[in-house]
Design an enzyme around this catalytic site. Structure first.
Site, PDB file in Angstrom:
ATOM      1  N   THR A  56       0.824  -1.208   0.000  1.00  0.00           N
ATOM      2  CA  THR A  56       0.000   0.000   0.000  1.00  0.00           C
ATOM      3  C   THR A  56       0.856   1.254   0.000  1.00  0.00           C
ATOM      4  O   THR A  56       0.407   2.323  -0.398  1.00  0.00           O
ATOM      5  CB  THR A  56      -0.958  -0.006   1.202  1.00  0.00           C
ATOM      6  OG1 THR A  56      -1.693  -1.243   1.202  1.00  0.00           O
ATOM      7  CG2 THR A  56      -1.948   1.138   1.136  1.00  0.00           C
ATOM      8  N   TYR A 144       4.482 -12.137   5.458  1.00  0.00           N
ATOM      9  CA  TYR A 144       3.277 -11.683   4.768  1.00  0.00           C
ATOM     10  C   TYR A 144       2.916 -12.715   3.709  1.00  0.00           C
ATOM     11  O   TYR A 144       3.636 -12.896   2.727  1.00  0.00           O
ATOM     12  CB  TYR A 144       3.534 -10.313   4.155  1.00  0.00           C
ATOM     13  CG  TYR A 144       2.360  -9.636   3.485  1.00  0.00           C
ATOM     14  CD1 TYR A 144       1.050 -10.093   3.634  1.00  0.00           C
ATOM     15  CD2 TYR A 144       2.561  -8.507   2.705  1.00  0.00           C
ATOM     16  CE1 TYR A 144      -0.010  -9.458   3.018  1.00  0.00           C
ATOM     17  CE2 TYR A 144       1.500  -7.851   2.080  1.00  0.00           C
ATOM     18  CZ  TYR A 144       0.226  -8.326   2.242  1.00  0.00           C
ATOM     19  OH  TYR A 144      -0.827  -7.700   1.633  1.00  0.00           O
ATOM     20  N   LYS A 172       1.259 -11.788   8.748  1.00  0.00           N
ATOM     21  CA  LYS A 172       0.151 -11.053   8.146  1.00  0.00           C
ATOM     22  C   LYS A 172      -0.506 -12.009   7.161  1.00  0.00           C
ATOM     23  O   LYS A 172       0.080 -12.382   6.142  1.00  0.00           O
ATOM     24  CB  LYS A 172       0.645  -9.788   7.436  1.00  0.00           C
ATOM     25  CG  LYS A 172      -0.484  -8.990   6.773  1.00  0.00           C
ATOM     26  CD  LYS A 172       0.053  -7.763   6.045  1.00  0.00           C
ATOM     27  CE  LYS A 172      -1.089  -7.024   5.340  1.00  0.00           C
ATOM     28  NZ  LYS A 172      -0.592  -5.863   4.558  1.00  0.00           N
ATOM     29  N   VAL A 212      -3.550  -5.889  10.111  1.00  0.00           N
ATOM     30  CA  VAL A 212      -2.748  -4.917   9.366  1.00  0.00           C
ATOM     31  C   VAL A 212      -3.643  -4.470   8.227  1.00  0.00           C
ATOM     32  O   VAL A 212      -3.796  -5.160   7.226  1.00  0.00           O
ATOM     33  CB  VAL A 212      -1.435  -5.531   8.829  1.00  0.00           C
ATOM     34  CG1 VAL A 212      -0.645  -4.474   8.065  1.00  0.00           C
ATOM     35  CG2 VAL A 212      -0.603  -6.116   9.969  1.00  0.00           C
TER      36      VAL A 212
END
Length: 316
Positions: A56, A144, A172, A212
């Site tokens: 992001t 992640y 995550k 998250v």
């Protein structure tokens, strides 16, 4: 600066946002805007931590120097009162190690290491990749897992294996495999954070400890209340908040998440600026729709006559 959580079950707190990287109208880095946005998220919106230079944060189109600049700006702004986690994952183990070392030197409190993308290594390669990234610094590591972006997942057996590393402490989880996640929470001590806002509540039910998020740029406080309600045993209250927030949770991902997040932040008058190519700016129709989605979740953003000014990529 070393930061530790008062609750070992959640090493980075409950509410973390994968923060956008603000740019100026000409596409250059807006480090002051990043500091301003981080301060607002932490001091006014109650965030426990921020991921900087994640997906992001448009890490694919920022240089290593820009990554270092924005990380240091955020650390200076909020590093004494929030966890600042540096996204360092790439498809090149050597580059990932370099970024991890740079993040530690800058003062980051942890690193986020995504599954190597595009080259699709075998699981044995993932084990080596994650281990070398964790060995490179003294920082705690959050892995992640997002196969929709990387083209492959981290299997449960691989997660069990790498969880033995003393610095790999969190995951995550954006895989959408609830059975797999349940086995991870049963077989490891990894702190699992939802990486997909709309399934945070069901992940809590199988052992997740927080999120998250991306819509949490603007919906952090009610998301945190939802997590706290669930943990306190108020499942009905948590479900009511989940249902209220669902339009926003889904709306931010009607197209690429950072596109809609920056559009929403501009409507809210917060630092954001444009996205960088090959991403493209939100259209007027998409901006109108994100306003509707946010309103459906209880947040009114901007007036209709602001839209022409805000498209396509007005500066903050």
């Amino acid at each position: 600066m070393t930061r530790t959580s008062s609750d070992p079950r959640r090493p980075f707190g409950r509410l973390i946002t994968a923060m956008v990287t603000p740019f100026r109208a000409d596409g250059s880095l807006d480090a002051d805007g990043a500091a301003t946005l981080a301060t607002w998220l932490v001091d006014k919106q109650g965030h426990d931590g921020l991921v900087i230079n994640g997906t992001t944060g448009e890490s694919a189109t920022t240089t290593d120097a820009e990554k270092d600049t924005v990380l240091r700006a955020v650390l200076e702004a909020v590093g004494d009162r929030a966890f600042v986690i540096a996204g360092v994952g790439t498809y090149d183990t050597r580059h990932t190690v370099e970024l991890a070392k740079a993040a530690e030197k800058a003062g980051a409190h942890g690193t986020l290491v995504v599954t190597p993308y595009y080259n699709k290594p075998p699981q044995a390669g993932l084990i080596h990749h994650f281990t070398e990234a964790a060995d490179a610094t003294g920082l705690p590591v959050m892995l992640y897992d997002i196969p929709g972006r990387t083209g492959m997942d981290i299997t449960t057996e691989t997660l069990v294996r790498v969880a033995e590393h003393p610095r790999i402490v969190a995951l995550k989880d954006a895989k959408g495999d609830f059975e797999g996640t349940a086995w991870v929470t049963r077989r490891t001590d990894l702190a699992v954070y939802s990486g997909d806002d709309k399934v945070t509540m069901p992940l809590l039910a199988i052992g997740a400890v927080g999120v998250v998020g991306v819509p949490t740029h603007l919906f952090g406080p009610p998301t945190k209340r939802m997590i706290e309600a669930y943990e306190s045993g108020d499942v009905a209250g948590a479900l009511a908040l989940h249902h209220k927030l669902l339009p926003a949770y889904c709306g931010f991902f009607r197209t690429q998440g950072v596109i809609m997040t920056k559009a929403a932040l501009r409507l809210a008058g917060k630092p954001a600026g444009p996205v960088r190519l090959p991403l493209c700016q939100a259209t007027p129709a998409e901006i109108a729709r994100i306003r509707e989605d946010c309103a459906a979740s209880g947040l009114t953003l901007g007036d209709a006559d602001q839209m022409a000014h805000l498209h396509p990529g007005a500066d903050r």
